[in-house]
Design an enzyme around this catalytic site. Structure first.
Site, PDB file in Angstrom:
ATOM      1  N   GLN A  36     -59.160 -35.581  16.772  1.00 17.94           N
ATOM      2  CA  GLN A  36     -59.235 -35.621  18.248  1.00 17.94           C
ATOM      3  C   GLN A  36     -60.242 -34.584  18.756  1.00 17.94           C
ATOM      4  O   GLN A  36     -60.573 -33.633  18.068  1.00 17.94           O
ATOM      5  CB  GLN A  36     -57.844 -35.386  18.862  1.00 17.94           C
ATOM      6  CG  GLN A  36     -56.932 -34.585  18.045  1.00 17.94           C
ATOM      7  CD  GLN A  36     -55.446 -34.662  18.353  1.00 17.94           C
ATOM      8  OE1 GLN A  36     -54.842 -35.560  18.997  1.00 17.94           O
ATOM      9  NE2 GLN A  36     -54.801 -33.620  17.861  1.00 17.94           N
ATOM     10  N   HIS A  67     -41.983 -26.937  28.611  1.00 20.46           N
ATOM     11  CA  HIS A  67     -41.397 -26.508  27.338  1.00 20.46           C
ATOM     12  C   HIS A  67     -39.904 -26.159  27.486  1.00 20.46           C
ATOM     13  O   HIS A  67     -39.095 -26.498  26.610  1.00 20.46           O
ATOM     14  CB  HIS A  67     -42.191 -25.326  26.784  1.00 20.46           C
ATOM     15  CG  HIS A  67     -43.588 -25.713  26.380  1.00 20.46           C
ATOM     16  ND1 HIS A  67     -44.717 -25.062  26.833  1.00 20.46           N
ATOM     17  CD2 HIS A  67     -44.042 -26.736  25.601  1.00 20.46           C
ATOM     18  CE1 HIS A  67     -45.796 -25.656  26.336  1.00 20.46           C
ATOM     19  NE2 HIS A  67     -45.419 -26.666  25.595  1.00 20.46           N
ATOM     20  N   ASP A  91     -49.443 -26.480  20.157  1.00 16.33           N
ATOM     21  CA  ASP A  91     -49.766 -25.244  20.887  1.00 16.33           C
ATOM     22  C   ASP A  91     -48.697 -24.171  20.681  1.00 16.33           C
ATOM     23  O   ASP A  91     -48.924 -22.999  20.979  1.00 16.33           O
ATOM     24  CB  ASP A  91     -49.937 -25.546  22.388  1.00 16.33           C
ATOM     25  CG  ASP A  91     -48.725 -26.294  22.937  1.00 16.33           C
ATOM     26  OD1 ASP A  91     -48.846 -27.506  23.168  1.00 16.33           O
ATOM     27  OD2 ASP A  91     -47.651 -25.682  23.077  1.00 16.33           O
ATOM     28  N   ASP A 143     -48.885 -36.167   9.541  1.00 15.24           N
ATOM     29  CA  ASP A 143     -48.605 -37.198  10.551  1.00 15.24           C
ATOM     30  C   ASP A 143     -47.091 -37.247  10.722  1.00 15.24           C
ATOM     31  O   ASP A 143     -46.349 -37.477   9.749  1.00 15.24           O
ATOM     32  CB  ASP A 143     -49.146 -38.546  10.048  1.00 15.24           C
ATOM     33  CG  ASP A 143     -48.948 -39.651  11.076  1.00 15.24           C
ATOM     34  OD1 ASP A 143     -49.702 -40.630  11.038  1.00 15.24           O
ATOM     35  OD2 ASP A 143     -48.035 -39.520  11.922  1.00 15.24           O
ATOM     36  N   GLY A 144     -46.644 -37.046  11.944  1.00 14.10           N
ATOM     37  CA  GLY A 144     -45.199 -37.015  12.195  1.00 14.10           C
ATOM     38  C   GLY A 144     -44.501 -38.296  11.794  1.00 14.10           C
ATOM     39  O   GLY A 144     -43.351 -38.304  11.361  1.00 14.10           O
ATOM     40  N   ASP A 161     -43.070 -33.775  20.968  1.00 14.74           N
ATOM     41  CA  ASP A 161     -44.005 -33.213  21.942  1.00 14.74           C
ATOM     42  C   ASP A 161     -45.410 -33.702  21.586  1.00 14.74           C
ATOM     43  O   ASP A 161     -46.266 -32.969  21.081  1.00 14.74           O
ATOM     44  CB  ASP A 161     -43.953 -31.679  21.902  1.00 14.74           C
ATOM     45  CG  ASP A 161     -44.952 -31.072  22.881  1.00 14.74           C
ATOM     46  OD1 ASP A 161     -45.467 -29.956  22.586  1.00 14.74           O
ATOM     47  OD2 ASP A 161     -45.250 -31.712  23.905  1.00 14.74           O
ATOM     48  N   ASP A 164     -50.527 -38.349  24.447  1.00  7.85           N
ATOM     49  CA  ASP A 164     -50.171 -39.641  25.051  1.00  7.85           C
ATOM     50  C   ASP A 164     -50.322 -40.772  24.032  1.00  7.85           C
ATOM     51  O   ASP A 164     -50.883 -40.552  22.959  1.00  7.85           O
ATOM     52  CB  ASP A 164     -51.073 -39.861  26.280  1.00  7.85           C
ATOM     53  CG  ASP A 164     -50.578 -39.008  27.452  1.00  7.85           C
ATOM     54  OD1 ASP A 164     -50.551 -37.766  27.305  1.00  7.85           O
ATOM     55  OD2 ASP A 164     -50.158 -39.567  28.472  1.00  7.85           O
ATOM     56  N   PRO A 168     -54.082 -40.673  17.597  1.00 11.08           N
ATOM     57  CA  PRO A 168     -53.035 -40.411  16.593  1.00 11.08           C
ATOM     58  C   PRO A 168     -51.622 -40.378  17.191  1.00 11.08           C
ATOM     59  O   PRO A 168     -50.632 -40.531  16.499  1.00 11.08           O
ATOM     60  CB  PRO A 168     -53.435 -39.046  16.022  1.00 11.08           C
ATOM     61  CG  PRO A 168     -54.318 -38.426  17.034  1.00 11.08           C
ATOM     62  CD  PRO A 168     -55.011 -39.545  17.739  1.00 11.08           C
TER      63      PRO A 168
HETATM   64  N1  SAM Z   1     -47.216 -31.089  26.105  1.00 14.33           N
HETATM   65  C1  SAM Z   1     -48.256 -32.055  25.812  1.00 14.33           C
HETATM   66  C2  SAM Z   1     -47.957 -33.367  26.505  1.00 14.33           C
HETATM   67  O1  SAM Z   1     -46.852 -33.517  27.031  1.00 14.33           O
HETATM   68  O2  SAM Z   1     -48.865 -34.207  26.529  1.00 14.33           O
HETATM   69  C3  SAM Z   1     -48.410 -32.220  24.326  1.00 14.33           C
HETATM   70  C4  SAM Z   1     -48.905 -30.975  23.706  1.00 14.33           C
HETATM   71  S1  SAM Z   1     -49.177 -30.911  21.996  1.00 14.33           S
HETATM   72  C5  SAM Z   1     -50.734 -30.131  22.029  1.00 14.33           C
HETATM   73  C6  SAM Z   1     -49.516 -32.561  21.456  1.00 14.33           C
HETATM   74  C7  SAM Z   1     -49.714 -32.544  19.969  1.00 14.33           C
HETATM   75  O3  SAM Z   1     -49.433 -33.827  19.389  1.00 14.33           O
HETATM   76  C8  SAM Z   1     -51.141 -32.214  19.519  1.00 14.33           C
HETATM   77  O4  SAM Z   1     -51.167 -30.949  18.915  1.00 14.33           O
HETATM   78  C9  SAM Z   1     -51.515 -33.327  18.537  1.00 14.33           C
HETATM   79  O5  SAM Z   1     -52.253 -32.853  17.428  1.00 14.33           O
HETATM   80  C10 SAM Z   1     -50.137 -33.822  18.142  1.00 14.33           C
HETATM   81  N2  SAM Z   1     -50.103 -35.174  17.556  1.00 14.33           N
HETATM   82  C11 SAM Z   1     -50.713 -36.306  17.988  1.00 14.33           C
HETATM   83  N3  SAM Z   1     -50.436 -37.343  17.160  1.00 14.33           N
HETATM   84  C12 SAM Z   1     -49.610 -36.849  16.182  1.00 14.33           C
HETATM   85  C13 SAM Z   1     -48.974 -37.412  15.044  1.00 14.33           C
HETATM   86  N4  SAM Z   1     -49.130 -38.711  14.740  1.00 14.33           N
HETATM   87  N5  SAM Z   1     -48.195 -36.609  14.275  1.00 14.33           N
HETATM   88  C14 SAM Z   1     -48.029 -35.279  14.597  1.00 14.33           C
HETATM   89  N6  SAM Z   1     -48.614 -34.680  15.651  1.00 14.33           N
HETATM   90  C15 SAM Z   1     -49.393 -35.468  16.438  1.00 14.33           C
END
Ligand code: SAM
Length: 287
Positions: A36, A67, A91, A143-144, A161, A164, A168
């Site tokens: 990303q 949070h 974060d 990957d979650g 968390d 959108d 990913p």
């Molecule tokens: N608070 C924010 C919101 O509500 O939009 C989200 C913050 S946090 C930075 C979002 C995180 O999701 C990012 O660090 C991103 O790398 C992670 N992410 C995106 N797709 C993912 C996946 N498939 N598995 C694990 N983490 C993922």
């Protein structure tokens, strides 16, 4: 020449005369990871801001509103959570709030993007606040979606968390993912998810609730008001096989919150209960 950052979620409304933008005083970091586009920039009003793929993720000034509600609502409703899984959360803000609960003995944070974790540590230190070094916690870069399929661990609370449902993050909004989350939860565990801003993404929260409902016995939506998630409050998805968790009394929550003995800036037992009261247009959309 003044530089501005336009929130990608609202560029669709520029022809209707609306935009969300932040004056950039300084760009602290900007790069593309394997997954990303990541930027951290400084603004006069909201402090430092993390944005991913053009979408505001979190700001120093209002992060607490999101949070605290994503963490203390499920953990205090559960009442005896000791193991917590965070999907995303790079974060560190979610993990920081989880670690304030002394009863939590294990917190795994699984984020796909190491770049987000590393630059948040460096440029947004108040979010993680040293929590990544907490021996009760563990950061996993994966990957979650894959992690919940494979983990042998069982968690009392799962907090999604994510970004959108694009890139990913898209897989973290699927029924399959919710099923795999349920399979790594203890009986009566609680799962919460970020589910967009109803006024701006009206299709997201009904879809989330529908998918959660197809996997869990009880699924609902609750709210938090986060200024930089513009256009009104933010919808948070709630799911558990134990419906009683949603009905915990304010008095019980207050007793648990008192025992947890930490101060908050947004969460109160009263707002915990109120957060599940939805406006008519959302109630209608969930029918
Ligand atoms: N608070 C924010 C919101 O509500 O939009 C989200 C913050 S946090 C930075 C979002 C995180 O999701 C990012 O660090 C991103 O790398 C992670 N992410 C995106 N797709 C993912 C996946 N498939 N598995 C694990 N983490 C993922």
């Amino acid at each position: 020449m003044t530089a501005w950052y336009d929130e990608a979620l609202y560029t669709k409304w520029q022809d209707k005369g609306y935009a969300q933008r932040f004056r950039i005083d300084r760009i602290l970091f900007e790069d593309k990871s394997e997954h990303q586009d990541v930027i951290v920039f400084e603004t006069p009003l909201f402090g430092r801001i993390l944005a991913i793929d053009g979408i505001i993720q979190t700001t120093e000034r209002d992060e607490f509103a999101y949070h605290e509600m994503m963490v203390h609502v499920p953990i205090l409703a559960h009442g005896s959570a000791t193991k917590v899984l965070i999907i995303g959360g790079g974060d560190g803000g979610i993990m920081r709030e989880v670690m304030r609960h002394a009863d939590v003995t294990l917190c795994h944070m699984v984020d796909i993007d190491d770049m987000v974790v590393e630059i948040s540590k460096k440029y947004l230190p108040s979010l993680s606040d040293g929590v990544f070094d907490n021996p009760r916690g563990k950061v996993v870069i994966a990957d979650g979606c894959k992690f919940v399929k494979e983990t042998k661990e069982r968690y009392d609370v799962v907090i999604v968390d994510s970004t959108d449902p694009i890139g990913p993050g898209a897989v973290l909004f699927t029924e399959e993912f919710y099923t795999d989350c349920r399979n790594c939860m203890t009986p009566g565990g609680i799962m919460v998810t970020q589910s967009g801003v109803p006024f701006a993404q009206p299709e997201e929260f009904p879809e989330t609730r529908k998918r959660l409902r197809s996997v869990f016995k009880d699924a609902g939506i609750y709210l938090s008001s986060v200024p930089t998630y513009a256009c009104g409050f933010m919808a948070l998805g709630w799911a558990s096989d134990e419906a009683k968790h949603r009905d915990v009394s304010e008095a019980t929550l207050a007793a648990r919150f008192k025992k947890a003995s930490f101060k908050t800036k947004y969460y109160t037992p009263g707002i915990h209960k109120a957060a599940f009261q939805l406006p008519a247009y959302m109630v209608d959309a969930l029918k």
